[in-house]
Design a protein around this motif. Structure first.
Motif, PDB file in Angstrom:
ATOM      1  N   HIS A   1       0.841  -1.207   0.000  1.00  0.00           N
ATOM      2  CA  HIS A   1       0.000   0.000   0.000  1.00  0.00           C
ATOM      3  C   HIS A   1       0.875   1.257   0.000  1.00  0.00           C
ATOM      4  CE1 HIS A   1      -3.741   2.173   0.888  1.00  0.00           C
ATOM      5  NE2 HIS A   1      -3.176   2.760   1.942  1.00  0.00           N
ATOM      6  N   LEU A   2       1.860   1.280   0.876  1.00  0.00           N
ATOM      7  CA  LEU A   2       2.731   2.459   0.970  1.00  0.00           C
ATOM      8  C   LEU A   2       3.596   2.597  -0.274  1.00  0.00           C
ATOM      9  CD1 LEU A   2       3.770   2.310   4.735  1.00  0.00           C
ATOM     10  CD2 LEU A   2       2.144   3.856   3.654  1.00  0.00           C
TER      11      LEU A   2
ATOM     12  N   LEU B   1       2.749   5.999  -1.857  1.00  0.00           N
ATOM     13  CA  LEU B   1       3.657   6.988  -1.278  1.00  0.00           C
ATOM     14  C   LEU B   1       5.006   7.038  -2.005  1.00  0.00           C
ATOM     15  CD1 LEU B   1       2.900   8.733   1.090  1.00  0.00           C
ATOM     16  CD2 LEU B   1       4.000   7.120   2.634  1.00  0.00           C
ATOM     17  N   TRP B   2       5.418   5.907  -2.596  1.00  0.00           N
ATOM     18  CA  TRP B   2       6.747   5.836  -3.198  1.00  0.00           C
ATOM     19  C   TRP B   2       6.673   5.963  -4.720  1.00  0.00           C
ATOM     20  CZ3 TRP B   2      11.838   5.027  -1.316  1.00  0.00           C
ATOM     21  CH2 TRP B   2      12.783   4.728  -2.289  1.00  0.00           C
ATOM     22  N   ALA B   3       5.857   5.120  -5.355  1.00  0.00           N
ATOM     23  CA  ALA B   3       5.852   5.032  -6.818  1.00  0.00           C
ATOM     24  C   ALA B   3       5.394   6.350  -7.445  1.00  0.00           C
ATOM     25  CB  ALA B   3       4.944   3.894  -7.269  1.00  0.00           C
ATOM     26  N   GLY B   4       5.882   6.610  -8.655  1.00  0.00           N
ATOM     27  CA  GLY B   4       5.459   7.783  -9.414  1.00  0.00           C
ATOM     28  C   GLY B   4       5.689   9.071  -8.653  1.00  0.00           C
ATOM     29  N   GLU B   5       4.624   9.859  -8.526  1.00  0.00           N
ATOM     30  CA  GLU B   5       4.757  11.131  -7.805  1.00  0.00           C
ATOM     31  C   GLU B   5       4.375  10.993  -6.334  1.00  0.00           C
ATOM     32  OE1 GLU B   5       2.625  14.341  -9.891  1.00  0.00           O
ATOM     33  OE2 GLU B   5       2.689  12.984 -11.603  1.00  0.00           O
ATOM     34  N   GLY B   6       4.206   9.767  -5.866  1.00  0.00           N
ATOM     35  CA  GLY B   6       3.890   9.557  -4.465  1.00  0.00           C
ATOM     36  C   GLY B   6       2.559  10.175  -4.088  1.00  0.00           C
ATOM     37  N   VAL B   7       2.519  10.750  -2.896  1.00  0.00           N
ATOM     38  CA  VAL B   7       1.259  11.262  -2.356  1.00  0.00           C
ATOM     39  C   VAL B   7       0.711  12.406  -3.223  1.00  0.00           C
ATOM     40  CG1 VAL B   7       2.278  12.941  -0.751  1.00  0.00           C
ATOM     41  CG2 VAL B   7       0.098  11.877  -0.180  1.00  0.00           C
ATOM     42  N   GLN B   8       1.590  13.097  -3.958  1.00  0.00           N
ATOM     43  CA  GLN B   8       1.142  14.210  -4.803  1.00  0.00           C
ATOM     44  C   GLN B   8       0.172  13.746  -5.887  1.00  0.00           C
ATOM     45  OE1 GLN B   8       2.038  17.345  -4.055  1.00  0.00           O
ATOM     46  NE2 GLN B   8       3.301  16.579  -2.377  1.00  0.00           N
ATOM     47  N   ALA B   9       0.222  12.455  -6.250  1.00  0.00           N
ATOM     48  CA  ALA B   9      -0.610  11.966  -7.353  1.00  0.00           C
ATOM     49  C   ALA B   9      -1.996  11.534  -6.879  1.00  0.00           C
ATOM     50  CB  ALA B   9       0.084  10.794  -8.041  1.00  0.00           C
ATOM     51  N   ILE B  10      -2.236  11.527  -5.568  1.00  0.00           N
ATOM     52  CA  ILE B  10      -3.503  10.966  -5.075  1.00  0.00           C
ATOM     53  C   ILE B  10      -4.627  11.982  -5.153  1.00  0.00           C
ATOM     54  CG2 ILE B  10      -4.668   9.931  -3.092  1.00  0.00           C
ATOM     55  CD1 ILE B  10      -2.009   8.854  -2.167  1.00  0.00           C
ATOM     56  N   ASP B  11      -5.708  11.582  -5.804  1.00  0.00           N
ATOM     57  CA  ASP B  11      -6.948  12.371  -5.792  1.00  0.00           C
ATOM     58  C   ASP B  11      -8.098  11.402  -6.063  1.00  0.00           C
ATOM     59  OD1 ASP B  11      -6.799  11.779  -8.470  1.00  0.00           O
ATOM     60  OD2 ASP B  11      -6.320  13.815  -9.103  1.00  0.00           O
TER      61      ASP B  11
ATOM     62  N   TYR C   1     -13.263  14.815  -1.125  1.00  0.00           N
ATOM     63  CA  TYR C   1     -12.087  13.943  -0.984  1.00  0.00           C
ATOM     64  C   TYR C   1     -10.817  14.683  -1.372  1.00  0.00           C
ATOM     65  CZ  TYR C   1      -8.891  10.031  -1.275  1.00  0.00           C
ATOM     66  OH  TYR C   1      -7.811   9.203  -1.082  1.00  0.00           O
ATOM     67  N   ASN C   2     -10.861  15.372  -2.511  1.00  0.00           N
ATOM     68  CA  ASN C   2      -9.654  16.069  -2.972  1.00  0.00           C
ATOM     69  C   ASN C   2      -9.207  17.148  -1.991  1.00  0.00           C
ATOM     70  OD1 ASN C   2      -9.715  14.431  -5.173  1.00  0.00           O
ATOM     71  ND2 ASN C   2     -10.322  16.006  -6.645  1.00  0.00           N
TER      72      ASN C   2
ATOM     73  N   ILE D   1      -7.494  15.168   0.968  1.00  0.00           N
ATOM     74  CA  ILE D   1      -6.234  14.523   0.581  1.00  0.00           C
ATOM     75  C   ILE D   1      -5.211  15.595   0.194  1.00  0.00           C
ATOM     76  CG2 ILE D   1      -6.521  14.125  -1.909  1.00  0.00           C
ATOM     77  CD1 ILE D   1      -5.395  11.451   0.573  1.00  0.00           C
TER      78      ILE D   1
ATOM     79  N   LYS E   1      -0.593  16.710   1.167  1.00  0.00           N
ATOM     80  CA  LYS E   1       0.501  17.026   0.244  1.00  0.00           C
ATOM     81  C   LYS E   1       1.320  18.217   0.705  1.00  0.00           C
ATOM     82  CE  LYS E   1      -2.546  15.300  -3.373  1.00  0.00           C
ATOM     83  NZ  LYS E   1      -3.244  15.524  -4.643  1.00  0.00           N
TER      84      LYS E   1
ATOM     85  N   PHE F   1      13.711   6.282   2.037  1.00  0.00           N
ATOM     86  CA  PHE F   1      12.406   6.941   1.907  1.00  0.00           C
ATOM     87  C   PHE F   1      12.480   8.460   2.089  1.00  0.00           C
ATOM     88  CE2 PHE F   1       8.431   8.511   3.902  1.00  0.00           C
ATOM     89  CZ  PHE F   1       7.611   8.382   2.788  1.00  0.00           C
TER      90      PHE F   1
ATOM     91  N   ARG G   1      13.332  10.502  -1.021  1.00  0.00           N
ATOM     92  CA  ARG G   1      12.267  10.285  -2.001  1.00  0.00           C
ATOM     93  C   ARG G   1      11.052  11.158  -1.650  1.00  0.00           C
ATOM     94  NH1 ARG G   1      11.488   7.708  -6.953  1.00  0.00           N
ATOM     95  NH2 ARG G   1       9.246   7.458  -7.202  1.00  0.00           N
TER      96      ARG G   1
ATOM     97  N   HIS H   1       9.377  14.318  -3.712  1.00  0.00           N
ATOM     98  CA  HIS H   1       7.954  14.395  -4.074  1.00  0.00           C
ATOM     99  C   HIS H   1       7.342  15.699  -3.591  1.00  0.00           C
ATOM    100  CE1 HIS H   1       7.496   9.745  -4.385  1.00  0.00           C
ATOM    101  NE2 HIS H   1       7.729  10.275  -5.560  1.00  0.00           N
TER     102      HIS H   1
END
Ligand code: HEM
Ligand code: HEM
Lengths: 150, 125
Positions: free
Chosen positions: A45-46, A50-60, B50-51, B54, B58, B114, B117, B121
């Motif tokens: 999950h993490l 959180l790690w792959a791609g842009e991490g948390v910035q990509a979540i919407d 949600y947006n 979340i 960030k 981590f 990384r 981000h």
């Protein structure tokens, strides 16, 4: 003089023999089995969120829609929800037993814990299975691309 | 609680401190999870709701919080595996101190990987 006999280490030594219940044994084992499975589920999950791609910035909203479009991630999250909540609830039960000594306090804290856990498990399960990735009337810019493809 | 000052794995040193840290991280993760399921439930309210929530994950402030969360999970997970090994493996109890330092080393490796990384981000670059 008689010789002193020294028992082999760990034989016949038990702090409490008779109070050992089946439930406590099961709970002990469950903590270990769920722990091993949770390592995989949570690190996966993490890694993805959180790690792959842009991490948390990509979540919407669209990101969640994309994941839950697949039964694979639905089952993943369902298992993670149930195992983590049951593991954590049982862990907190142990801690309450350790620190709350008055029966009334113990009872009250345990009730709060169980009610909160049931609410979160039921809510989380419903969310996974009633999720609508393309709600009617929502701003298309916020939705996954597959919503406008039809 | 054992009254003897010797002959227990749990009084002082690695055995006791890893137990305290395991307990503290376990409680912390549990309360995070309660909030986390509630914020994820906002997908049932509206994409906007949600947006918005979340979005707060960030910010630089929360990025530090996520580093703390990963630190707590990684410690609890690896130390949990150590507890399981000590319980189930024959040579586990004898090696529990070595296993503890193994946990610390694996935990450090995860954090060293981590943290940069996560900062990339968050701040771009
Ligand atoms: C900062 C770190 C985290 C982020 C950014 C994050 C993000 C997300 C996102 C975007 C979802 C929606 C579905 C999905 O993507 O699979 C989700 C769901 C979920 N997460 Fe996390 N997560 C994090 C940490 C954790 C941790 C540490 C746990 C376990 C202790 C956890 C347990 C769950 C569960 C059980 C669900 C399903 C919720 C439901 O049934 O409604 N997450 N998370
Ligand atoms: C990542 C995988 C995990 C592993 C390998 C793991 C392992 C363990 C083990 C083996 C125990 C029992 C310790 C004992 O009996 O002495 C334990 C206790 C506990 N765990 Fe976890 N766990 C994990 C995830 C979690 C999560 C996600 C939560 C929170 C939702 C959590 C909360 C707790 C709590 C509160 C305790 C009780 C601590 C105590 O009694 O001192 N754990 N864990």
């Amino acid at each position: 003089m008689s010789t002193t006999s020294i028992p082999a280490p760990r034989t016949g030594y038990s702090r409490h023999k008779s109070t050992r219940s089946k439930f406590e044994m099961f709970a002990w084992l469950f903590m270990r089995i769920s722990g091993v499975v949770l390592v995989i589920l949570i690190f996966g999950h993490l890694f993805v969120n959180l790690w792959a791609g842009e991490g948390v910035q990509a979540i919407d909203f669209g990101f969640v829609a994309g994941k839950w479009a697949s039964p694979f991630w639905q089952i993943w999250d369902l298992l993670m929800l149930w195992l983590a909540m049951l593991h954590g609830t049982n862990g907190l039960r142990t801690i309450i037993m350790d620190y709350a000594e008055k029966p009334g306090t113990r009872m009250a804290l345990q009730m709060i814990l169980y009610i909160a856990s049931v609410i979160v498990i039921v809510l989380g399960t419903l969310v996974i299975f009633t999720f609508d990735p393309c709600p009617a009337g929502a701003d298309p810019a916020l939705l996954a691309s597959f919503c406008s493809a039809a | 609680m054992a009254k003897a000052s010797t002959g227990t794995l749990y009084r002082g040193n690695e055995g006791m401190w890893s137990w305290v840290a395991h307990r503290v991280t376990g409680v912390g993760i549990f309360f995070f999870l309660l909030v986390h399921v509630l914020d994820t439930a906002l997908v049932r309210v509206s994409p906007e709701a949600y947006n918005a929530v979340i979005g707060t994950y960030k910010t630089p402030f929360m990025a530090i919080g996520e580093i703390a969360l990963v630190a707590a999970i990684a410690f609890h997970a690896f130390n949990g595996l150590r507890v399981i090994l000590v319980d189930f493996s024959k040579s586990g109890p004898k090696n529990q101190k070595k296993l503890f330092w193994g946990v610390i080393i694996v935990w450090l490796i995860i954090m060293i990987a981590f943290i940069p990384r996560q900062l990339m981000h968050t701040f771009g670059g």
